[in-house]
Design a protein around this motif. Sequence first.
Motif, PDB file in Angstrom:
ATOM      1  N   LEU A  47       0.820  -1.212   0.000  1.00  0.00           N
ATOM      2  CA  LEU A  47       0.000   0.000   0.000  1.00  0.00           C
ATOM      3  C   LEU A  47       0.855   1.264   0.000  1.00  0.00           C
ATOM      4  CD1 LEU A  47      -2.683  -1.126   2.585  1.00  0.00           C
ATOM      5  CD2 LEU A  47      -3.176  -0.423   0.241  1.00  0.00           C
ATOM      6  N   LEU A  48       2.114   1.121   0.395  1.00  0.00           N
ATOM      7  CA  LEU A  48       3.011   2.281   0.454  1.00  0.00           C
ATOM      8  C   LEU A  48       3.792   2.497  -0.827  1.00  0.00           C
ATOM      9  CD1 LEU A  48       4.518   1.708   4.039  1.00  0.00           C
ATOM     10  CD2 LEU A  48       2.565   3.144   3.407  1.00  0.00           C
ATOM     11  N   ALA A  49       3.722   1.530  -1.748  1.00  0.00           N
ATOM     12  CA  ALA A  49       4.482   1.637  -2.998  1.00  0.00           C
ATOM     13  C   ALA A  49       4.035   2.867  -3.787  1.00  0.00           C
ATOM     14  CB  ALA A  49       4.296   0.370  -3.828  1.00  0.00           C
ATOM     15  N   ALA A  50       5.009   3.554  -4.373  1.00  0.00           N
ATOM     16  CA  ALA A  50       4.726   4.813  -5.083  1.00  0.00           C
ATOM     17  C   ALA A  50       3.742   4.617  -6.228  1.00  0.00           C
ATOM     18  CB  ALA A  50       6.033   5.406  -5.599  1.00  0.00           C
ATOM     19  N   GLU A  51       3.787   3.440  -6.855  1.00  0.00           N
ATOM     20  CA  GLU A  51       2.917   3.210  -8.020  1.00  0.00           C
ATOM     21  C   GLU A  51       1.516   2.741  -7.629  1.00  0.00           C
ATOM     22  OE1 GLU A  51       5.150  -0.593  -7.163  1.00  0.00           O
ATOM     23  OE2 GLU A  51       5.637   1.550  -7.313  1.00  0.00           O
ATOM     24  N   SER A  52       1.298   2.461  -6.348  1.00  0.00           N
ATOM     25  CA  SER A  52      -0.019   1.955  -5.918  1.00  0.00           C
ATOM     26  C   SER A  52      -1.061   3.068  -5.943  1.00  0.00           C
ATOM     27  CB  SER A  52       0.077   1.372  -4.506  1.00  0.00           C
ATOM     28  OG  SER A  52       0.937   0.274  -4.482  1.00  0.00           O
ATOM     29  N   ASP A  53      -2.220   2.750  -6.485  1.00  0.00           N
ATOM     30  CA  ASP A  53      -3.337   3.694  -6.511  1.00  0.00           C
ATOM     31  C   ASP A  53      -4.119   3.533  -5.213  1.00  0.00           C
ATOM     32  OD1 ASP A  53      -5.441   5.330  -7.040  1.00  0.00           O
ATOM     33  OD2 ASP A  53      -6.380   4.021  -8.539  1.00  0.00           O
ATOM     34  N   ILE A  54      -4.095   4.570  -4.344  1.00  0.00           N
ATOM     35  CA  ILE A  54      -4.778   4.449  -3.052  1.00  0.00           C
ATOM     36  C   ILE A  54      -6.102   5.202  -3.023  1.00  0.00           C
ATOM     37  CG2 ILE A  54      -2.640   4.069  -1.769  1.00  0.00           C
ATOM     38  CD1 ILE A  54      -2.915   7.053  -0.845  1.00  0.00           C
ATOM     39  N   THR A  55      -6.611   5.576  -4.204  1.00  0.00           N
ATOM     40  CA  THR A  55      -7.887   6.277  -4.275  1.00  0.00           C
ATOM     41  C   THR A  55      -9.038   5.299  -4.038  1.00  0.00           C
ATOM     42  OG1 THR A  55      -6.891   7.741  -5.918  1.00  0.00           O
ATOM     43  CG2 THR A  55      -9.283   7.834  -5.675  1.00  0.00           C
ATOM     44  N   SER A  56      -9.913   5.652  -3.127  1.00  0.00           N
ATOM     45  CA  SER A  56     -11.098   4.835  -2.798  1.00  0.00           C
ATOM     46  C   SER A  56     -10.736   3.376  -2.510  1.00  0.00           C
ATOM     47  CB  SER A  56     -12.129   4.897  -3.932  1.00  0.00           C
ATOM     48  OG  SER A  56     -12.537   6.224  -4.144  1.00  0.00           O
ATOM     49  N   VAL A  57      -9.695   3.188  -1.724  1.00  0.00           N
ATOM     50  CA  VAL A  57      -9.256   1.834  -1.371  1.00  0.00           C
ATOM     51  C   VAL A  57     -10.203   1.219  -0.350  1.00  0.00           C
ATOM     52  CG1 VAL A  57      -7.438   0.547  -0.190  1.00  0.00           C
ATOM     53  CG2 VAL A  57      -6.830   2.265  -1.863  1.00  0.00           C
ATOM     54  N   SER A  58     -10.632  -0.022  -0.615  1.00  0.00           N
ATOM     55  CA  SER A  58     -11.371  -0.794   0.386  1.00  0.00           C
ATOM     56  C   SER A  58     -10.352  -1.393   1.344  1.00  0.00           C
ATOM     57  CB  SER A  58     -12.172  -1.921  -0.275  1.00  0.00           C
ATOM     58  OG  SER A  58     -13.089  -1.395  -1.203  1.00  0.00           O
ATOM     59  N   ILE A  59     -10.585  -1.221   2.650  1.00  0.00           N
ATOM     60  CA  ILE A  59      -9.592  -1.658   3.639  1.00  0.00           C
ATOM     61  C   ILE A  59     -10.148  -2.775   4.506  1.00  0.00           C
ATOM     62  CG2 ILE A  59      -8.319  -0.927   5.709  1.00  0.00           C
ATOM     63  CD1 ILE A  59      -7.927   1.765   4.411  1.00  0.00           C
ATOM     64  N   ARG A  60      -9.345  -3.807   4.713  1.00  0.00           N
ATOM     65  CA  ARG A  60      -9.667  -4.884   5.660  1.00  0.00           C
ATOM     66  C   ARG A  60      -8.597  -4.909   6.731  1.00  0.00           C
ATOM     67  NH1 ARG A  60      -9.659 -10.226   2.642  1.00  0.00           N
ATOM     68  NH2 ARG A  60     -10.381 -11.066   4.646  1.00  0.00           N
ATOM     69  N   ARG A  61      -9.014  -4.776   7.981  1.00  0.00           N
ATOM     70  CA  ARG A  61      -8.065  -4.767   9.097  1.00  0.00           C
ATOM     71  C   ARG A  61      -8.307  -5.981   9.986  1.00  0.00           C
ATOM     72  NH1 ARG A  61      -5.690   0.300   9.290  1.00  0.00           N
ATOM     73  NH2 ARG A  61      -6.915   2.028   8.442  1.00  0.00           N
ATOM     74  N   PRO A  62      -7.229  -6.612  10.487  1.00  0.00           N
ATOM     75  CA  PRO A  62      -7.407  -7.727  11.427  1.00  0.00           C
ATOM     76  C   PRO A  62      -7.832  -7.253  12.810  1.00  0.00           C
ATOM     77  CG  PRO A  62      -5.076  -7.314  11.055  1.00  0.00           C
ATOM     78  CD  PRO A  62      -5.819  -6.411  10.116  1.00  0.00           C
ATOM     79  N   PHE A  63      -7.646  -5.965  13.086  1.00  0.00           N
ATOM     80  CA  PHE A  63      -8.011  -5.393  14.386  1.00  0.00           C
ATOM     81  C   PHE A  63      -9.317  -4.618  14.293  1.00  0.00           C
ATOM     82  CE2 PHE A  63      -3.964  -6.604  15.815  1.00  0.00           C
ATOM     83  CZ  PHE A  63      -3.791  -6.280  17.156  1.00  0.00           C
ATOM     84  N   ASP A  64     -10.108  -4.693  15.361  1.00  0.00           N
ATOM     85  CA  ASP A  64     -11.296  -3.859  15.484  1.00  0.00           C
ATOM     86  C   ASP A  64     -11.421  -3.434  16.939  1.00  0.00           C
ATOM     87  OD1 ASP A  64     -13.695  -2.588  14.612  1.00  0.00           O
ATOM     88  OD2 ASP A  64     -14.842  -4.189  15.561  1.00  0.00           O
ATOM     89  N   ARG A  65     -11.608  -2.123  17.159  1.00  0.00           N
ATOM     90  CA  ARG A  65     -11.700  -1.568  18.517  1.00  0.00           C
ATOM     91  C   ARG A  65     -10.534  -2.024  19.403  1.00  0.00           C
ATOM     92  NH1 ARG A  65     -17.296  -2.615  17.429  1.00  0.00           N
ATOM     93  NH2 ARG A  65     -18.403  -0.652  17.185  1.00  0.00           N
ATOM     94  N   GLY A  66      -9.360  -2.098  18.791  1.00  0.00           N
ATOM     95  CA  GLY A  66      -8.160  -2.352  19.569  1.00  0.00           C
ATOM     96  C   GLY A  66      -7.760  -3.794  19.766  1.00  0.00           C
ATOM     97  N   TYR A  67      -8.576  -4.752  19.285  1.00  0.00           N
ATOM     98  CA  TYR A  67      -8.275  -6.161  19.525  1.00  0.00           C
ATOM     99  C   TYR A  67      -8.324  -6.972  18.230  1.00  0.00           C
ATOM    100  CZ  TYR A  67      -8.654  -4.933  24.399  1.00  0.00           C
ATOM    101  OH  TYR A  67      -8.438  -4.338  25.612  1.00  0.00           O
ATOM    102  N   LEU A  68      -7.545  -8.029  18.216  1.00  0.00           N
ATOM    103  CA  LEU A  68      -7.447  -8.895  17.042  1.00  0.00           C
ATOM    104  C   LEU A  68      -8.735  -9.700  16.886  1.00  0.00           C
ATOM    105  CD1 LEU A  68      -5.649 -10.124  14.784  1.00  0.00           C
ATOM    106  CD2 LEU A  68      -4.896 -11.813  16.469  1.00  0.00           C
ATOM    107  N   ILE A  69      -9.434  -9.508  15.770  1.00  0.00           N
ATOM    108  CA  ILE A  69     -10.690 -10.240  15.550  1.00  0.00           C
ATOM    109  C   ILE A  69     -10.605 -11.188  14.349  1.00  0.00           C
ATOM    110  CG2 ILE A  69     -12.186  -8.470  16.577  1.00  0.00           C
ATOM    111  CD1 ILE A  69     -12.789  -7.741  13.506  1.00  0.00           C
ATOM    112  N   ASN A  70      -9.545 -11.055  13.551  1.00  0.00           N
ATOM    113  CA  ASN A  70      -9.415 -11.895  12.360  1.00  0.00           C
ATOM    114  C   ASN A  70      -7.995 -12.477  12.292  1.00  0.00           C
ATOM    115  OD1 ASN A  70      -9.303 -13.023   9.777  1.00  0.00           O
ATOM    116  ND2 ASN A  70     -10.679 -11.471   8.918  1.00  0.00           N
TER     117      ASN A  70
END
Length: 432
Positions: A47-70
Amino acid sequence: MSSVVVLDNGGGLIKAGFGGDRDPVAVVPNCLGRPTSSKKWLVADQLLAAESDITSVSIRRPFDRGYLINPDLQKEIWDRVIRTLLRADPSTSSLLLVEPLFNPPSIQRATDEVVFEDLGFQSLFVADAPSLVHLYEASRRPVDGLAAMAQCSLVVDCGFSFTHAAPVVQNFTLNYGVKRLDLGGKALTNYLKELVSYRSINLMDETLIIDDAKEKLCFVSLDVLNDLQLARKPGKDNPFRCTYVLPDGITHTRGFVKDIDEAQRFLSLPDGCSTTLGIPVVDSQADIEKREDRKRMDMNKSEFNLTNERFLVPEMMFCPADLGMNQAGLAECIVRSVHACHPYLHPVLFESIVLTGGSTLFPRFAARLERELRPLVRDDYRVKITSQEDPIKGVWRGGSLLASSPDFESMCISKSEYEELGSTRCRRRFFH
């Protein structure tokens, strides 16, 4: 001798490297993202690569409200960070893992399963962030003063999901004294998204872009009422007005601040305050016409302006009640944490407050906190606030220091112990 992988597994960023090093090898987002233009999910550093398009990116995080859920999603991210970025072999490595405070047993078991069964590390040590921050700062502290002799710190960790005030004594976090503020970097980013989308252009799906604008442009006000007056001034008379340019996907794939000098004009204000305090701002006909122009929104524009949003967003940390949140501010949170400890510790803890976490990087954060804290503390107590030199890497550096100690291996759970005794019995070794 096996290497020790140190992993500060934050809800927003993963900091990963090897024990004994000063800095982590990788500081990358702890998430997956998929741009609208692609079907492929980008993992962590991609996601940090210069060529990556980060416009309107859908994000999935393993954490929710501070704790690992996935755990499955976390395993995928760890696998890339450890094997690709660090080029480490888990089967010949130990792992020092930083976990959230008060991590539930079910999440601990899921974490151990990923560490030992999926990734195959040979041993594991689990630490909490405040004790590692204290360890690192104590190693740099001159051996004088009350706090240094007592080996105490009050660690204020402004993280992605939560903010914690945690007393630490002799490298041991006093859990009964930990107080939590349910605000972190994620809530501040979401608030800025709402303000910009309501006032200017709809950016509710642009989490990464707004995150960048927040980090580059927001600051803490030392006098909110006065700064609100200043923020009403038109054009160049407004010291807070600045422009953030959105990525267009052609000439630039990242957003940027249009004029850095313009964005930093507020720093020249005396003590963060205007010399025009108390003088009302009069709306001229020109001001009204400019305001009408702003209302005619151009849906195709590729930039947006910020004024009072720049200090209203961090203001959440200090006065959440102003936004309708039933929360104490950060200063009161600290006082409650100190008062939960033995009275003998009170003067020591107020004298050794350490700020860590990304949100403490806002300009004037420490100065505002001291200003809020001083009236709440006894006059005969000294209040001393220390900002870490790099608040994002501070926890990791403490982990690196611990991992390089000669006793580290004896403090770990080995894979064979885990297989023989199970997660719950092994975890008792870590106390918290």
